[in-house]
Scaffold this motif. Structure first.
Motif, mmCIF file in Angstrom:
data_model
loop_
_atom_site.group_PDB
_atom_site.id
_atom_site.type_symbol
_atom_site.label_atom_id
_atom_site.label_comp_id
_atom_site.label_asym_id
_atom_site.label_seq_id
_atom_site.Cartn_x
_atom_site.Cartn_y
_atom_site.Cartn_z
ATOM 1 N N GLN A 54 5.245 -3.307 -7.535
ATOM 2 C CA GLN A 54 5.675 -1.917 -7.748
ATOM 3 C C GLN A 54 7.093 -1.830 -8.279
ATOM 4 N N GLN A 118 1.297 -8.530 -0.646
ATOM 5 C CA GLN A 118 -0.005 -9.173 -0.759
ATOM 6 C C GLN A 118 -1.055 -8.080 -0.896
ATOM 7 N N ILE A 120 -4.458 -6.358 -0.211
ATOM 8 C CA ILE A 120 -5.453 -6.379 0.877
ATOM 9 C C ILE A 120 -6.824 -6.116 0.260
ATOM 10 N N CYS A 125 -9.442 2.648 -1.025
ATOM 11 C CA CYS A 125 -8.460 3.709 -0.920
ATOM 12 C C CYS A 125 -9.068 4.935 -1.604
ATOM 13 N N ASN A 227 -4.764 8.716 0.276
ATOM 14 C CA ASN A 227 -4.672 7.493 -0.539
ATOM 15 C C ASN A 227 -3.523 6.570 -0.094
ATOM 16 N N ASN A 228 -2.963 6.859 1.066
ATOM 17 C CA ASN A 228 -2.004 5.926 1.666
ATOM 18 C C ASN A 228 -2.597 5.204 2.868
ATOM 19 N N ASP A 243 2.273 2.571 1.837
ATOM 20 C CA ASP A 243 3.309 3.460 1.324
ATOM 21 C C ASP A 243 4.344 3.819 2.399
HETATM 22 P P1 ADP Z 1 2.878 5.285 -4.438
HETATM 23 O O1 ADP Z 1 4.220 5.432 -3.821
HETATM 24 O O2 ADP Z 1 2.937 5.286 -5.896
HETATM 25 O O3 ADP Z 1 1.897 6.255 -3.879
HETATM 26 P P2 ADP Z 1 1.519 3.188 -2.888
HETATM 27 O O4 ADP Z 1 2.328 2.201 -2.114
HETATM 28 O O5 ADP Z 1 0.817 4.241 -2.125
HETATM 29 O O6 ADP Z 1 2.429 3.790 -4.056
HETATM 30 O O7 ADP Z 1 0.469 2.354 -3.721
HETATM 31 C C1 ADP Z 1 -0.373 2.948 -4.703
HETATM 32 C C2 ADP Z 1 -1.813 2.503 -4.473
HETATM 33 O O8 ADP Z 1 -1.913 1.078 -4.569
HETATM 34 C C3 ADP Z 1 -2.378 2.850 -3.109
HETATM 35 O O9 ADP Z 1 -2.866 4.164 -3.077
HETATM 36 C C4 ADP Z 1 -3.456 1.798 -2.952
HETATM 37 O O10 ADP Z 1 -4.614 2.163 -3.653
HETATM 38 C C5 ADP Z 1 -2.866 0.585 -3.638
HETATM 39 N N1 ADP Z 1 -2.180 -0.359 -2.725
HETATM 40 C C6 ADP Z 1 -0.877 -0.329 -2.352
HETATM 41 N N2 ADP Z 1 -0.568 -1.372 -1.572
HETATM 42 C C7 ADP Z 1 -1.701 -2.092 -1.439
HETATM 43 C C8 ADP Z 1 -2.033 -3.334 -0.774
HETATM 44 N N3 ADP Z 1 -1.116 -4.025 -0.097
HETATM 45 N N4 ADP Z 1 -3.286 -3.799 -0.869
HETATM 46 C C9 ADP Z 1 -4.232 -3.102 -1.584
HETATM 47 N N5 ADP Z 1 -3.982 -1.962 -2.249
HETATM 48 C C10 ADP Z 1 -2.746 -1.456 -2.177
#
Ligand code: ADP
Ligand code: GN1
Ligand code: MG
Length: 370
Positions: A54, A118, A120, A125, A227-228, A243
């Motif tokens: 990210q 990592q 998952i 989601c 979605n978090n 998140d």
């Molecule tokens: P934002 O701040 O842009 O909302 P997020 O941390 O929520 O960022 O990540 C965006 C998306 O990425 C999540 O909604 C999820 O679908 C996916 N995601 C984030 N972290 C993970 C992870 N560790 N493993 C699997 N999917 C993840």
């Protein structure tokens, strides 16, 4: 710089972070409004392994170093609890992947901040509720998250965005945006402005209760959109809260409320047909049940009583934030079309109206589970 633009620069971050294996590819991922998320894939022996990479929005999160300290602290704490409960530390919390020189984030040569987790696997989601049980499971998971962090040292947390859910302070910024009217847009949104101004008193209620000590300050997530949360594909349970950028001291009713705002709306956050927007009371009930189960007795009576207010407040506040951003030229939330923030604002205000219509039922539902 757009997400697509960053795609071109991502190689530097991929080089700097301690990913294992041979790089295969990367793609844009997720639907968050603030950060830029990518999946990066590597070949490790016979298997392909994914990571989340990210680019942190440095305009919004002014101190990424403190933010990553927060996440490190909270996830280390959660890992200890998960281990004690014989859980799986690789699936039940996010795990930071450090840079090759042992840092929790990387600053590229253009000054952008990158961090990695990592990935998952075997978990889903959702951007909207497809099966009511998923929403219920997300409620249990967010409630449990709240409960687990009840013993976390709130003083050790940095405020990653000051006054994040200080709704009266948000109201002030909104008024300033109206007064400046930099983009000459006030004329388009007089009804929305009036709607919000008419509810100024509502916006103060919870902050007033906090300052009088009637509601406790807790360690909260502050961005509890559906979605978090990751739902485990096999068990169907809410496995991991994602998140963590806004984990800060806050109000439990806001965590409850933000989930309702997003997940118990019968329409998408940016639906343009407002006749589709309403509060789904069955989902509201399921979430209430799940959240209180997850909290497992940790909320006081007043917090439970104020859950409907948390839902209304978070919806009002979010509507006001979208409108403020529209007035200020769409610089905060990522937009994908003209008037996107205005469309988002309108769904929120319509949802508030529908909550007001169903206020007695919402309170009755909460009473049933107290
Ligand atoms: P934002 O701040 O842009 O909302 P997020 O941390 O929520 O960022 O990540 C965006 C998306 O990425 C999540 O909604 C999820 O679908 C996916 N995601 C984030 N972290 C993970 C992870 N560790 N493993 C699997 N999917 C993840
Ligand atoms: C943003 O990053 P994301 O999409 O999970 C925002 C939330 C809003 C939400 C509205 C740091 O969340 O506060 O409720 O959009 N996050 C930040 O969808 O401002
Ligand atoms: Mg997110």
């Amino acid at each position: 710089m757009t997400r697509e633009g960053y795609c071109a620069r991502i190689e530097e971050a991929i080089q700097a972070i301690d990913f294992k294996g041979d790089y295969l590819n990367h793609k844009i991922y997720g639907s968050g409004h603030i950060n830029d998320t990518f999946i990066v894939e590597f070949q490790q022996g016979d298997s392909k392994v994914k990571y989340i990479l990210q680019r942190l929005n440095h305009e919004i999160f002014k101190n990424p170093e403190q933010l990553m300290e927060n996440i490190w602290g909270v996830t280390s704490f959660l890992k200890e609890v998960i281990r004690k409960n014989n859980g799986d530390v690789n699936r039940e919390t996010v795990n930071i992947v450090s840079t090759k020189d042992g840092k929790k984030f990387y600053i590229d040569s253009f000054g952008a901040y990158w961090r990695a987790y990592q990935y998952i696997d075997d978990a889903i989601c959702f951007d909207k509720v497809e099966k009511p049980d998923d929403f219920y499971q997300s409620a249990v998971a967010f409630g449990r998250f709240q409960n687990l962090l009840a013993n976390y040292d709130a003083d050790s947390l940095y405020e990653t965005i000051p006054d994040f859910h200080n709704t009266p302070a948000r109201f002030k910024s909104f008024q300033e945006a109206i007064a400046k009217d930099t983009y000459d847009r006030v004329k388009n949104v007089q009804d929305e402005i009036n709607f919000l101004i008419a509810r100024e008193q509502d916006m103060k209620v919870c902050m007033d209760m906090l300052s009088k000590g009637e509601l406790p300050l807790r360690v909260t997530h502050n961005d509890t959109k559906l979605n978090n949360i990751l739902i485990d594909k096999t068990t169907g349970k809410g496995i991991c809260v994602l998140d963590l950028d806004t984990v800060m001291p806050g109000l439990s009713i806001n965590d409850f409320g933000d989930s309702i705002r997003f997940g118990a709306n019968t329409a998408a956050e940016d639906e343009t047909d407002l006749s589709k927007v309403s509060i789904d009371l069955e989902l509201f009930e399921l979430y209430t049940k799940g959240y209180l189960e997850g909290c497992n007795g940790s909320l006081i009576q007043k917090e439970m009583e104020m859950l409907p207010m948390g839902a209304k407040l978070m919806t009002l506040e979010c509507g006001m934030r979208f409108l403020t951003d529209y007035l200020q030229g769409d610089t905060y939330f990522r937009i994908h079309r003209e008037n996107h923030n205005l469309d988002r604002c309108r769904t929120q205000l319509k949802l508030v109206e529908d909550m007001e219509r169903n206020w007695d039922q919402m309170n009755q539902i909460v009473k049933k589970y107290m």
